[in-house]
Motif scaffolding. Structure first.
Motif, PDB file in Angstrom:
ATOM      1  N   MET A 172       0.851  -1.197   0.000  1.00 55.15           N
ATOM      2  CA  MET A 172       0.000   0.000   0.000  1.00 55.15           C
ATOM      3  C   MET A 172       0.886   1.247   0.000  1.00 55.15           C
ATOM      4  SD  MET A 172      -2.610   1.239   2.987  1.00 55.15           S
ATOM      5  CE  MET A 172      -1.450   2.254   3.901  1.00 55.15           C
ATOM      6  N   THR A 173       1.964   1.204   0.764  1.00 60.59           N
ATOM      7  CA  THR A 173       2.916   2.324   0.853  1.00 60.59           C
ATOM      8  C   THR A 173       3.463   2.655  -0.540  1.00 60.59           C
ATOM      9  OG1 THR A 173       3.502   1.658   3.091  1.00 60.59           O
ATOM     10  CG2 THR A 173       5.109   3.023   1.913  1.00 60.59           C
ATOM     11  N   ARG A 174       3.850   1.615  -1.281  1.00 64.10           N
ATOM     12  CA  ARG A 174       4.436   1.845  -2.619  1.00 64.10           C
ATOM     13  C   ARG A 174       3.379   2.393  -3.569  1.00 64.10           C
ATOM     14  NH1 ARG A 174       5.922  -3.788  -1.737  1.00 64.10           N
ATOM     15  NH2 ARG A 174       7.773  -3.750  -0.422  1.00 64.10           N
ATOM     16  N   ASN A 175       2.190   1.805  -3.544  1.00 62.77           N
ATOM     17  CA  ASN A 175       1.131   2.260  -4.459  1.00 62.77           C
ATOM     18  C   ASN A 175       0.743   3.716  -4.205  1.00 62.77           C
ATOM     19  OD1 ASN A 175       0.709  -0.810  -4.794  1.00 62.77           O
ATOM     20  ND2 ASN A 175      -0.591   0.106  -6.351  1.00 62.77           N
ATOM     21  N   LEU A 176       0.519   4.049  -2.925  1.00 58.11           N
ATOM     22  CA  LEU A 176       0.092   5.415  -2.616  1.00 58.11           C
ATOM     23  C   LEU A 176       1.217   6.411  -2.883  1.00 58.11           C
ATOM     24  CD1 LEU A 176      -2.107   5.003   0.603  1.00 58.11           C
ATOM     25  CD2 LEU A 176      -2.798   4.968  -1.799  1.00 58.11           C
ATOM     26  N   ALA A 177       2.459   5.978  -2.675  1.00 56.67           N
ATOM     27  CA  ALA A 177       3.595   6.877  -2.937  1.00 56.67           C
ATOM     28  C   ALA A 177       3.579   7.332  -4.394  1.00 56.67           C
ATOM     29  CB  ALA A 177       4.911   6.168  -2.626  1.00 56.67           C
ATOM     30  N   VAL A 178       3.313   6.391  -5.291  1.00 58.08           N
ATOM     31  CA  VAL A 178       3.305   6.727  -6.716  1.00 58.08           C
ATOM     32  C   VAL A 178       2.062   7.552  -7.055  1.00 58.08           C
ATOM     33  CG1 VAL A 178       3.193   5.749  -9.048  1.00 58.08           C
ATOM     34  CG2 VAL A 178       4.697   4.716  -7.318  1.00 58.08           C
ATOM     35  N   GLU A 179       0.905   7.087  -6.550  1.00 55.27           N
ATOM     36  CA  GLU A 179      -0.355   7.749  -6.882  1.00 55.27           C
ATOM     37  C   GLU A 179      -0.427   9.175  -6.343  1.00 55.27           C
ATOM     38  OE1 GLU A 179      -3.578   4.909  -6.429  1.00 55.27           O
ATOM     39  OE2 GLU A 179      -4.976   6.572  -6.200  1.00 55.27           O
ATOM     40  N   TRP A 180       0.141   9.392  -5.152  1.00 57.72           N
ATOM     41  CA  TRP A 180      -0.033  10.691  -4.488  1.00 57.72           C
ATOM     42  C   TRP A 180       1.202  11.592  -4.573  1.00 57.72           C
ATOM     43  CZ3 TRP A 180      -2.949   8.860   0.587  1.00 57.72           C
ATOM     44  CH2 TRP A 180      -4.229   8.402   0.207  1.00 57.72           C
ATOM     45  N   ALA A 181       2.224  11.158  -5.337  1.00 54.16           N
ATOM     46  CA  ALA A 181       3.414  12.016  -5.499  1.00 54.16           C
ATOM     47  C   ALA A 181       3.006  13.366  -6.070  1.00 54.16           C
ATOM     48  CB  ALA A 181       4.439  11.323  -6.397  1.00 54.16           C
ATOM     49  N   GLU A 182       2.078  13.352  -7.028  1.00 55.95           N
ATOM     50  CA  GLU A 182       1.673  14.611  -7.675  1.00 55.95           C
ATOM     51  C   GLU A 182       0.864  15.500  -6.722  1.00 55.95           C
ATOM     52  OE1 GLU A 182      -0.591  13.273 -11.040  1.00 55.95           O
ATOM     53  OE2 GLU A 182      -2.442  13.065  -9.862  1.00 55.95           O
ATOM     54  N   ASP A 183       0.408  14.921  -5.596  1.00 58.13           N
ATOM     55  CA  ASP A 183      -0.323  15.722  -4.608  1.00 58.13           C
ATOM     56  C   ASP A 183       0.599  16.245  -3.505  1.00 58.13           C
ATOM     57  OD1 ASP A 183      -2.722  15.062  -5.938  1.00 58.13           O
ATOM     58  OD2 ASP A 183      -2.792  13.144  -4.874  1.00 58.13           O
ATOM     59  N   GLY A 184       1.901  15.985  -3.658  1.00 58.27           N
ATOM     60  CA  GLY A 184       2.864  16.480  -2.669  1.00 58.27           C
ATOM     61  C   GLY A 184       2.929  15.626  -1.418  1.00 58.27           C
ATOM     62  N   ILE A 185       2.366  14.406  -1.488  1.00 60.31           N
ATOM     63  CA  ILE A 185       2.358  13.534  -0.300  1.00 60.31           C
ATOM     64  C   ILE A 185       3.382  12.419  -0.495  1.00 60.31           C
ATOM     65  CG2 ILE A 185       0.957  12.063   1.207  1.00 60.31           C
ATOM     66  CD1 ILE A 185      -1.545  13.451   0.004  1.00 60.31           C
ATOM     67  N   ARG A 186       4.400  12.396   0.361  1.00 58.93           N
ATOM     68  CA  ARG A 186       5.326  11.261   0.348  1.00 58.93           C
ATOM     69  C   ARG A 186       4.769  10.166   1.260  1.00 58.93           C
ATOM     70  NH1 ARG A 186       9.626  11.855   2.801  1.00 58.93           N
ATOM     71  NH2 ARG A 186       9.128  13.739   3.967  1.00 58.93           N
ATOM     72  N   VAL A 187       4.946   8.915   0.836  1.00 53.60           N
ATOM     73  CA  VAL A 187       4.404   7.794   1.623  1.00 53.60           C
ATOM     74  C   VAL A 187       5.517   6.763   1.807  1.00 53.60           C
ATOM     75  CG1 VAL A 187       2.518   6.127   1.860  1.00 53.60           C
ATOM     76  CG2 VAL A 187       2.177   8.176   0.468  1.00 53.60           C
ATOM     77  N   ASN A 188       5.883   6.518   3.048  1.00 53.33           N
ATOM     78  CA  ASN A 188       6.965   5.582   3.349  1.00 53.33           C
ATOM     79  C   ASN A 188       6.558   4.650   4.489  1.00 53.33           C
ATOM     80  OD1 ASN A 188       9.394   6.487   1.647  1.00 53.33           O
ATOM     81  ND2 ASN A 188       8.691   8.428   2.526  1.00 53.33           N
ATOM     82  N   ALA A 189       7.420   3.672   4.745  1.00 48.42           N
ATOM     83  CA  ALA A 189       7.147   2.716   5.823  1.00 48.42           C
ATOM     84  C   ALA A 189       8.434   2.412   6.574  1.00 48.42           C
ATOM     85  CB  ALA A 189       6.559   1.430   5.241  1.00 48.42           C
ATOM     86  N   VAL A 190       8.278   1.866   7.761  1.00 47.06           N
ATOM     87  CA  VAL A 190       9.407   1.292   8.483  1.00 47.06           C
ATOM     88  C   VAL A 190       9.044  -0.152   8.814  1.00 47.06           C
ATOM     89  CG1 VAL A 190      10.249   3.460   9.469  1.00 47.06           C
ATOM     90  CG2 VAL A 190       8.567   2.104  10.744  1.00 47.06           C
ATOM     91  N   ALA A 191      10.067  -0.985   8.886  1.00 44.90           N
ATOM     92  CA  ALA A 191       9.845  -2.404   9.193  1.00 44.90           C
ATOM     93  C   ALA A 191      10.714  -2.798  10.375  1.00 44.90           C
ATOM     94  CB  ALA A 191      10.180  -3.259   7.968  1.00 44.90           C
ATOM     95  N   PRO A 192      10.152  -2.730  11.601  1.00 43.46           N
ATOM     96  CA  PRO A 192      10.939  -3.129  12.769  1.00 43.46           C
ATOM     97  C   PRO A 192      11.015  -4.644  12.933  1.00 43.46           C
ATOM     98  CG  PRO A 192       9.131  -1.610  13.371  1.00 43.46           C
ATOM     99  CD  PRO A 192       8.855  -2.118  11.983  1.00 43.46           C
ATOM    100  N   TRP A 193      12.136  -5.075  13.531  1.00 48.56           N
ATOM    101  CA  TRP A 193      12.273  -6.437  14.087  1.00 48.56           C
ATOM    102  C   TRP A 193      11.948  -6.289  15.562  1.00 48.56           C
ATOM    103  CZ3 TRP A 193      12.274 -11.384  14.339  1.00 48.56           C
ATOM    104  CH2 TRP A 193      13.216 -12.179  14.998  1.00 48.56           C
TER     105      TRP A 193
END
Ligand code: NAP
Length: 259
Positions: A172-193
């Motif tokens: 979801m993070t990757r999809n929204l990052a691409v879709e919403w880049a033009e809206d000025g919204i960066r979308v990232n994630a963290v993956a803890p152990w």
């Protein structure tokens, strides 16, 4: 003077699961960087205690840390959270941190049980992203960070639904990052152990299990909530302005350890 690329002054962040563990550490870190935080969790008393603790640690504007008890799996309550954020003046940052799990062999889950894991870890986050989009896209630059897990990347002993929900959260993070880049919204994630929180304290109290975890972790120790909060906060900063669609492992090298 130019605003610092390493500060979040005049920004407002909504953090879910903010009363304990990683979510509370994220609020503390964001406040330290100058942001205001809107804290959400279900248990009103624990949430207020966490908010009061932060208020004491960061004496400043009266509305620096505000709290609203709510369950992110509930559609009506999600809408109320966003109404509240709108009343506070909008949002620059959304951190989807609330999460939950029930560990079983795959064949032993009841349908309600595994679906609930998806409600908490994935569907709530997707809906909150969609609800927050109009607020986030009002600014030239805004940011979403989703708290995923190494279990969304490789097998760990969490049970399948948790890993499945976190893998979907990463995508979801990757999809929204691409879709919403033009809206000025960066979308990232963290993956803890393994991170030292109330969720993990029971398992890590077993010395044999702890030894197994430490042997499998190149850095040879359990992570602290602050170490996840540091990565989350970096992703929110203007300093990370060209980073989107990424998932940063916060895992002491766990995912890089083949043998
Ligand atoms: N700790 C780890 O080792 C680890 C590793 C990988 C990923 N993670 C992820 O990191 C995130 C935080 O975990 P943690 O270890 O910090 O957990 P934690 O200490 O148990 O804290 C969880 C927080 O989420 C809130 N919460 C849970 N369900 C909620 C709901 N339906 N609506 C609103 N708030 C809710 C809890 O408060 P209430 O119960 O009062 O609602 C609490 O504030 C989760 O997404 C988890 O999957 C943790």
């Amino acid at each position: 003077m130019q605003p610092s690329r390493w500060r979040l002054d005049n920004q407002r962040a909504l953090v879910t699961g903010a009363s304990a563990g990683i979510g509370l550490a994220i609020c503390r870190e964001l406040l330290g960087l100058g942001a205001r935080v809107l804290m959400v969790a279900r248990d009103a008393e624990a949430l207020e205690a966490a908010r009061a603790e932060l208020e004491e640690a960061f004496p400043g504007p009266e509305d620096a840390a505000l709290a609203m008890p709510a369950d992110v799996t509930d559609e009506e309550q999600r809408a109320e959270i966003l109404d509240w954020a709108t009343d506070q003046g909008g949002l620059h940052i959304l951190v989807n941190n609330a999460g939950g799990n029930l560990t079983r062999p795959a064949v032993d889950y009841g349908e309600d049980q595994w679906r609930q894991i998806f409600e908490t870890n994935l569907f709530s986050a997707f809906e909150l992203c969609r609800l927050a989009h109009p607020l986030l896209s009002k600014h030239a630059a805004s940011s979403i960070v989703n708290v995923g897990s190494v279990s969304g990347i490789t097998h760990v002993r969490t049970g399948a639904p948790y890993g499945m929900s976190k893998a979907a959260l990463h995508q979801m993070t990757r999809n929204l990052a691409v879709e919403w880049a033009e809206d000025g919204i960066r979308v990232n994630a963290v993956a803890p152990w393994y991170i030292r929180t109330r969720r993990t304290s029971g398992k890590l109290a077993n010395p044999d299990y702890l030894d197994e975890v430490l042997l499998r972790t190149p850095m040879g120790r359990i992570g602290e909530p602050e170490e996840v909060a540091g990565a989350v906060s970096f992703l929110c900063l203007p300093a990370a302005s060209y980073v989107t669609g990424e998932c940063i492992a916060v895992d002491g090298g766990f995912l890089r350890y083949g043998f």
